[in-house]
Design an enzyme around this catalytic site. Structure first.
Site, PDB file in Angstrom:
ATOM      1  CD  GLU A 119      11.284  -2.514  -6.111  1.00  0.00           C
ATOM      2  OE1 GLU A 119      10.650  -1.504  -5.802  1.00  0.00           O
ATOM      3  OE2 GLU A 119      12.469  -2.695  -5.775  1.00  0.00           O
ATOM      4  CG  HIS A 176      10.041  -0.540  -2.376  1.00  0.00           C
ATOM      5  ND1 HIS A 176      10.004   0.549  -3.210  1.00  0.00           N
ATOM      6  CD2 HIS A 176       9.104  -1.404  -2.824  1.00  0.00           C
ATOM      7  CE1 HIS A 176       9.049   0.358  -4.121  1.00  0.00           C
ATOM      8  NE2 HIS A 176       8.489  -0.831  -3.908  1.00  0.00           N
ATOM      9  N   GLY A 231       2.768   3.346 -16.361  1.00  0.00           N
ATOM     10  CA  GLY A 231       1.959   2.152 -16.114  1.00  0.00           C
ATOM     11  C   GLY A 231       2.179   1.011 -17.084  1.00  0.00           C
ATOM     12  CD1 TRP A 275      -2.492  -1.623   0.079  1.00  0.00           C
ATOM     13  CD2 TRP A 275      -2.871  -1.352   2.275  1.00  0.00           C
ATOM     14  NE1 TRP A 275      -3.563  -2.416   0.416  1.00  0.00           N
ATOM     15  CE2 TRP A 275      -3.812  -2.265   1.765  1.00  0.00           C
ATOM     16  CE3 TRP A 275      -2.921  -1.028   3.623  1.00  0.00           C
ATOM     17  CZ2 TRP A 275      -4.792  -2.859   2.567  1.00  0.00           C
ATOM     18  CZ3 TRP A 275      -3.887  -1.613   4.421  1.00  0.00           C
ATOM     19  CH2 TRP A 275      -4.811  -2.520   3.899  1.00  0.00           C
ATOM     20  N   GLY A 322       1.756  -2.935  -6.173  1.00  0.00           N
ATOM     21  CA  GLY A 322       1.636  -1.604  -5.580  1.00  0.00           C
ATOM     22  C   GLY A 322       0.298  -0.977  -5.939  1.00  0.00           C
ATOM     23  N   GLY A 323       0.295  -0.166  -6.983  1.00  0.00           N
ATOM     24  CA  GLY A 323      -0.895   0.599  -7.378  1.00  0.00           C
ATOM     25  C   GLY A 323      -2.181  -0.221  -7.418  1.00  0.00           C
TER      26      GLY A 323
HETATM   27  P1  PGA Z   1       3.468  -1.009  -8.736  1.00  0.00           P
HETATM   28  O1  PGA Z   1       4.501  -1.085  -7.499  1.00  0.00           O
HETATM   29  O2  PGA Z   1       2.687  -2.291  -8.726  1.00  0.00           O
HETATM   30  O3  PGA Z   1       2.631   0.183  -8.456  1.00  0.00           O
HETATM   31  O4  PGA Z   1       4.301  -0.903  -9.969  1.00  0.00           O
HETATM   32  C1  PGA Z   1       5.379  -2.188  -7.428  1.00  0.00           C
HETATM   33  C2  PGA Z   1       6.402  -2.045  -6.356  1.00  0.00           C
HETATM   34  O5  PGA Z   1       6.242  -1.234  -5.459  1.00  0.00           O
HETATM   35  O6  PGA Z   1       7.401  -2.758  -6.399  1.00  0.00           O
END
Ligand code: PGA
Length: 245
Positions: A162, A90, A175, A8, A226-227
């Site tokens: 990531e 992260h 996106g 989140w 994430g999103g």
């Molecule tokens: P996201 O974030 O799904 O918004 O791209 C991924 C992440 O925080 O690693």
């Protein structure tokens, strides 16, 4: 088993976090473990809501030290009663807070020592990718980290590939994210590098529309979302798609 983390980030009120968790708790899964990475201040309340369910909780960060005069920090020991996992290193913390691999290694050790499974983030930035160095960068990151941490077993460490440039909120990304094939190739590389010892999940613009094409790769053990995890319906859709993949 697949692991789906809802990251989140710095979003949601306590009431929204509680309502979301109550809904996820009602669902039953056999093939997927949902893990909510909540702002740390809600973990205590959410751990009460989720008692008795198979939904797990994660912190988004922990301190690099055990206890003592570190104003504003929260230790793994303090967090351990409330969460089973913690995201460590992260890319947003690397970018905005200058976290480096030395600090990240200390945090991983704190997590392992306190029986919290660290979800260790590895990945390259846009410029590193453009210069064809993606594999060399994550190899170097893993070599430094693995040299500095206590010997982790398969049950007490998890990795997430990531790539910074693939995050839905990244400046240049809009996106679009990665391709599942590129993610698979990077996961194959990382699985080899880590001798197939740890689960490795993928993070970068995973959403209902594309999650099946990431998750059906055998080298991809789950996703850090994430999103798309902020919206309850989207997150439930992802969990259901993964459960039935
Ligand atoms: P996201 O974030 O799904 O918004 O791209 C991924 C992440 O925080 O690693």
């Amino acid at each position: 088993m697949k692991y789906i983390f809802a990251n989140w980030k710095m979003n949601k009120s306590l009431a929204e976090a509680m309502a979301f968790s109550q809904e996820i708790k009602k669902l039953k899964f056999k093939n997927v473990i949902p893990i909510i990475c909540s702002p740390v201040i809600y973990l205590s309340e959410l751990s009460k809501v989720l008692t008795g369910s198979n939904v797990k909780l994660a912190a988004q960060n922990i301190a690099a030290w055990d206890n003592g005069p570190y104003t504003g920090e929260i230790s793994a020991r303090q967090l351990a009663p409330f969460c089973q996992y913690a995201i460590i290193g992260h890319s947003e913390r690397k970018i905005y807070l200058n976290e480096n691999l030395d600090l990240i290694s200390k945090k991983i050790n704190q997590a392992i020592n306190n029986k919290i499974i660290p979800l260790v983030c590895l990945g390259e930035n846009e410029a590193e990718k453009a210069s064809g160095k993606s594999q060399a960068i994550i190899k170097e990151q893993w070599q430094i980290i693995s040299k500095n941490i206590n010997k982790p077993g398969p049950d007490n460490l998890m990795l997430v590939y990531e790539p910074q440039w693939a995050i839905s909120t990244a400046k240049d990304n809009q996106g679009v994210g990665d391709t599942p094939e590129n993610a698979q190739a990077m996961h194959q590389f990382l699985k080899g590098l880590t001798e197939n010892k740890f689960p490795i999940i993928y993070g970068g613009s995973v959403k209902p529309e594309n999650c099946a094409s990431y998750i059906d790769k055998k080298e991809i053990d789950g996703a850090l979302v994430g999103g798309a995890s902020l919206d309850l319906a989207s997150f439930i859709e992802i969990l259901k798609l993964v459960e039935n993949a």
